[in-house]
Design an enzyme around this catalytic site. Sequence first.
Site, PDB file in Angstrom:
ATOM      1  N   HIS A 167     -11.836  69.923  32.920  1.00 38.51           N
ATOM      2  CA  HIS A 167     -10.645  70.714  32.173  1.00 38.51           C
ATOM      3  C   HIS A 167      -9.694  69.849  32.957  1.00 38.51           C
ATOM      4  CE1 HIS A 167     -12.599  74.396  31.027  1.00 38.51           C
ATOM      5  NE2 HIS A 167     -13.765  74.340  32.171  1.00 38.51           N
ATOM      6  N   GLU A 216     -10.362  73.323  23.303  1.00 41.32           N
ATOM      7  CA  GLU A 216     -11.665  73.514  23.939  1.00 41.32           C
ATOM      8  C   GLU A 216     -12.307  71.972  23.404  1.00 41.32           C
ATOM      9  OE1 GLU A 216     -14.768  75.925  24.494  1.00 41.32           O
ATOM     10  OE2 GLU A 216     -13.146  77.613  24.536  1.00 41.32           O
TER      11      GLU A 216
HETATM   12  N1  LIG Z   1     -16.093  73.564  25.172  1.00 42.77           N
HETATM   13  C1  LIG Z   1     -16.611  73.612  26.308  1.00 42.77           C
HETATM   14  C2  LIG Z   1     -17.665  74.643  26.319  1.00 42.77           C
HETATM   15  C3  LIG Z   1     -17.433  75.970  26.223  1.00 42.77           C
HETATM   16  C4  LIG Z   1     -16.436  76.828  27.299  1.00 42.77           C
HETATM   17  C5  LIG Z   1     -16.210  78.218  27.057  1.00 42.77           C
HETATM   18  N2  LIG Z   1     -15.467  78.537  25.984  1.00 42.77           N
HETATM   19  C6  LIG Z   1     -15.794  79.025  28.190  1.00 42.77           C
HETATM   20  O1  LIG Z   1     -15.547  80.249  27.961  1.00 42.77           O
HETATM   21  O2  LIG Z   1     -16.002  78.604  29.305  1.00 42.77           O
HETATM   22  C7  LIG Z   1     -17.191  72.339  26.832  1.00 42.77           C
HETATM   23  O3  LIG Z   1     -17.478  71.407  25.974  1.00 42.77           O
HETATM   24  O4  LIG Z   1     -17.067  72.149  28.054  1.00 42.77           O
END
Ligand SMILES: N[C@@H](CCC[C@H](N)C(=O)O)C(=O)O
Length: 292
Positions: A167, A216
């Site tokens: 992130h 995301e």
């Molecule tokens: N897009 C993310 C995986 C999904 C994360 C999710 N929506 C959450 O609630 O944490 C990735 O590719 O790391």
Amino acid sequence: MEIPFTKMHALGNNYVYVDLFQYYMEEESMSGIAKAMADVHRGIGSDGMILIHPSDKADVGMRIFNKDGSEGKSCGNGLRCTAKYAFENGIVSKPTFQIETKANIVQAEVFPNEGIVDYVTINMGEPILQRAAIPMLGDATEAVISEDYLVEDQSLKVTAVSMGNPHAVFFVEDIKDAPLYELGPVIEKDTRFPEGVNVEFIQVISEKELHFRVWERGSGITQACGTGACAAVVAAALNGRVSRQEDVTVHLQGGDLVINWAENGEVWMSGEARTVASGLFYYGREQIVESS
Ligand SMILES: N[C@@H](CCC[C@H](N)C(=O)O)C(=O)O
């Protein structure tokens, strides 16, 4: 191919869940099935697919595939829905149990009311702050806290956190001005993040409250991201903007999550989980040949 599914959402972050205790899916088909299911016009429409599977390390296992078919290692909203599903469907019979993801094993607690679970708490484990492990290019051992970050001629400050998935967190003055469409897709694919990155913009309201928006990795804008909300609170605490060891309410587009970065380093996440529908997905039959 007829694939039994349950569609669930947590704060609007919606996935098609397939129970691999009941159904066998070949490894090579998973990515394609996830993309086909997620297609809003020709499939079911979702942010991706989640597989609930037997685990020899925990009570139940979970795998997450994004809308574009790529596999993530963790999913906070998916973990709460998986916990709900596992309890309501008798995969587990105790209210506290473990779930294995590709990133780690987490502890779930469900709060059933006449057998139905609408609210779940997950101990997500400790955030990963070492740059190389996030992963982000640069000095391997450093943490990335409010580091200068130039993108598309804009000078930003990034704080990077892994909650099992990467992130990049940015502070904004007003969440309404978060440049989600403009910078989300660019930062997601920035080569400084060799595995791509989930992109979060946050506005600090007080030491116990944040506004949050997400782009995301693999899915684009979603209404909520559980791992993202955990990363946001960790990033805000690292920058001295929210309290540690206290509940912080994160206002996402789809609703609120309560996150607590505890003294021992573990991050706790609490919020809703809901079932929408269940049925059969006719994989292979839903595809229409494009007209020329
Ligand atoms: N897009 C993310 C995986 C999904 C994360 C999710 N929506 C959450 O609630 O944490 C990735 O590719 O790391």
